[in-house]
Design a protein around this motif. Structure first.
Motif: not given
Length: 231
Positions: A5, A34, A55, A58, A61, A64-65, A89
């Motif tokens: 990202q 990450a 990461f 996907y 990621a 994580n978000s 992305d």
């Protein structure tokens, strides 16, 4: 598949952005997915800051978000920017870690194929080899090649690269090897015994070539397997 990202920011508060990154790293300790984060500033525009976060995938990621700590820091990041950050992305299609490839080729060509002349192509002209098991801890390329040959011909090893880790101009290798003692080596006559052992080596590269290396191996373990040393 590796996922990256890219976050483009416009801000006059670069120091504040750096503090936010430090806060995020601390707040997500033991939780984040990450694996690598890099922040850079545009040389031609000091208000243009880019963060690149890597990461394993996907899906990781997205995990994580969804961390509350990530969401909180993101809101503070938006407030510190002069305009809304832009996100790109990327699914990584190709990842060439060039220094690691040189080190892997060193073991393929020099160690396993016994192509000692490959040292001239893979290493710099002033290459230095550091190894407490050699005749000197500081060897040049020609002397190192000579001692490589003696070692490889005496034991006929096959090396396996178990892992390679790279940072900057340095690559660390974790190795295992198997062989048979078929030739005289430093006064030891051939025993025909099979050996297996481990080794770690660190390489420093310059311009795509190996400039220096440091080696550590289980020499005592090998001597025991040869029956030369009794514990």
């Amino acid at each position: 598949m590796t996922f990256v990202q890219v976050i483009d920011c416009r801000t006059s508060k670069v120091d504040e952005l750096n503090k936010l990154m430090d806060n995020w790293v601390e707040a997500t300790r033991g939780k984040r997915t990450a694996t690598h984060s890099m922040v850079g500033r545009d040389r031609s525009d000091p208000t243009h800051v880019v963060e690149i976060v890597e990461f394993p995938s996907y899906e990781e990621a997205m995990r994580n978000s969804h961390l509350p700590e990530t969401d909180r820091i993101f809101q503070e990041l938006v407030a510190a920017c002069d305009e809304a950050p832009r996100f790109t992305d990327l699914e990584v299609l190709r990842d060439e870690q060039l220094n690691k490839a040189v080190v892997r080729r060193f073991f393929e060509k020099v160690a396993n194929e016994r192509d000692l002349d490959a040292v001239d192509d893979l290493c710099t002209a002033d290459y230095r080899h550091h190894d407490p098991s050699m005749s000197s801890y500081d060897l040049g390329a020609e002397q190192a090649k000579q001692e490589y040959r003696e070692f490889l011909e005496a034991f006929e090893q096959t090396f396996t690269v178990e892992s390679l880790t790279a940072e900057g101009d340095t690559v660390c290798a974790r190795l295992t090897y198997e062989g048979r003692h078929v030739g005289a080596y430093r006064g030891m006559q051939p025993t025909e015994r099979e050996i297996s052992s481990t080794c770690q080596a660190t390489f420093r590269l310059e311009g795509g070539r190996i400039a220096e290396s440091w080696w550590n191996s289980d020499d005592l373990g090998v001597i025991k397997q040869l029956g030369v040393y009794a514990s």
